[in-house]
Enzyme design. Structure first.
Site, PDB file in Angstrom:
ATOM      1  N   PHE A   7     -44.158  -2.500  20.834  1.00  0.00           N
ATOM      2  CA  PHE A   7     -45.234  -2.989  20.337  1.00  0.00           C
ATOM      3  C   PHE A   7     -46.389  -2.188  20.762  1.00  0.00           C
ATOM      4  CE2 PHE A   7     -42.522  -6.583  20.057  1.00  0.00           C
ATOM      5  CZ  PHE A   7     -42.748  -7.359  19.196  1.00  0.00           C
ATOM      6  N   ASP A   8     -47.616  -1.937  19.728  1.00  0.00           N
ATOM      7  CA  ASP A   8     -49.018  -1.646  20.053  1.00  0.00           C
ATOM      8  C   ASP A   8     -49.719  -2.851  20.700  1.00  0.00           C
ATOM      9  OD1 ASP A   8     -51.302  -0.004  20.091  1.00  0.00           O
ATOM     10  OD2 ASP A   8     -51.747  -1.084  18.094  1.00  0.00           O
ATOM     11  N   VAL A   9     -50.659  -2.769  21.275  1.00  0.00           N
ATOM     12  CA  VAL A   9     -51.305  -3.813  21.840  1.00  0.00           C
ATOM     13  C   VAL A   9     -52.502  -4.425  21.023  1.00  0.00           C
ATOM     14  CG1 VAL A   9     -52.571  -4.645  24.010  1.00  0.00           C
ATOM     15  CG2 VAL A   9     -50.640  -3.127  24.390  1.00  0.00           C
ATOM     16  N   ASP A 163     -50.585  -1.432  13.875  1.00  0.00           N
ATOM     17  CA  ASP A 163     -51.590  -1.725  12.964  1.00  0.00           C
ATOM     18  C   ASP A 163     -52.438  -0.746  12.446  1.00  0.00           C
ATOM     19  OD1 ASP A 163     -54.796  -2.304  14.668  1.00  0.00           O
ATOM     20  OD2 ASP A 163     -52.865  -2.085  15.808  1.00  0.00           O
TER      21      ASP A 163
END
Length: 209
Positions: A7-9, A163
């Site tokens: 995951f990106d944050v 995103d």
């Protein structure tokens, strides 16, 4: 079969758009007397902080100074950051399904400590790769490849949830599937190249079963 989900944050796990834009606006106004509207700062979302600063500083020293002041100003706004809906529930379910979970972010170690740790999610993630860990950053593949090596995972058995265009380019360059987190993403026709499009976090579960 998918064994690892990274995951990106910012814009993926936590909603920090207001925090990052308002803190940079404050920095630019107070340090450079620049009044920059929100829409002109959306480019900073999803890229390393020092890269974002390059537009407003010409030397390494000036970039470092402005970045340091910005980091201090971020702390004034962190209480506005919040988890996206159903994100923690998604992490619980992925963990219960035996999926390895990791983070790959453009935040530095210090930024993660100041801006992410208080959400109490660190125990979900076995690997966390920050901008402090690699020489090259997204959109280069290196951060994701670094995370996969730490997991001893194959790219083709992995998904990266993010995103931004940089997230997608990094993931696909590494050979992992890219899942677009639409809840945090800005509209961009280039996202038509995403391998997976998620309207909500829980939808990732159908791609790992």
């Amino acid at each position: 079969m998918i064994k690892t989900v990274l995951f990106d944050v910012d814009g993926t796990i936590i909603d920090t758009e207001f925090v990052m834009i308002k803190s940079l606006q404050k920095t630019l106004l107070e340090e450079l007397n620049l009044n920059v509207p929100d829409e002109n700062l959306e480019y900073i979302l999803g890229i390393p902080g020092k890269k974002a600063i390059e537009r407003y500083a010409s030397s390494e020293e000036a970039i470092d100074t402005l970045h340091s002041i910005w980091a201090d100003n971020v702390k004034l706004y962190t209480h506005h950051a919040k988890l996206f809906p159903n994100l923690e529930q998604t992490l619980v379910k992925l963990k219960d399904n035996g999926i390895q979970l990791g983070i790959v972010t453009s935040k530095t170690d210090e930024e993660m400590k100041n801006e992410f740790d208080h959400f109490g999610l660190n125990d979900f993630f076995d690997v966390s790769v920050t901008a402090s860990d690699t020489e090259k950053h997204k959109p280069n593949a290196e951060p994701i490849l670094y995370a996969l090596r730490k997991f001893n995972s194959l790219a083709e058995e992995s998904i990266y949830v993010g995103d931004s265009i940089y997230d997608m380019q990094s993931s696909q360059s590494a050979g992992a599937k890219f899942a677009l987190a639409k809840w945090g993403a800005k509209e961009n026709p280039l996202f038509s190249s995403a391998d997976i499009t998620l309207e909500s976090p829980l939808e990732i579960l159908s791609h790992v079963e």
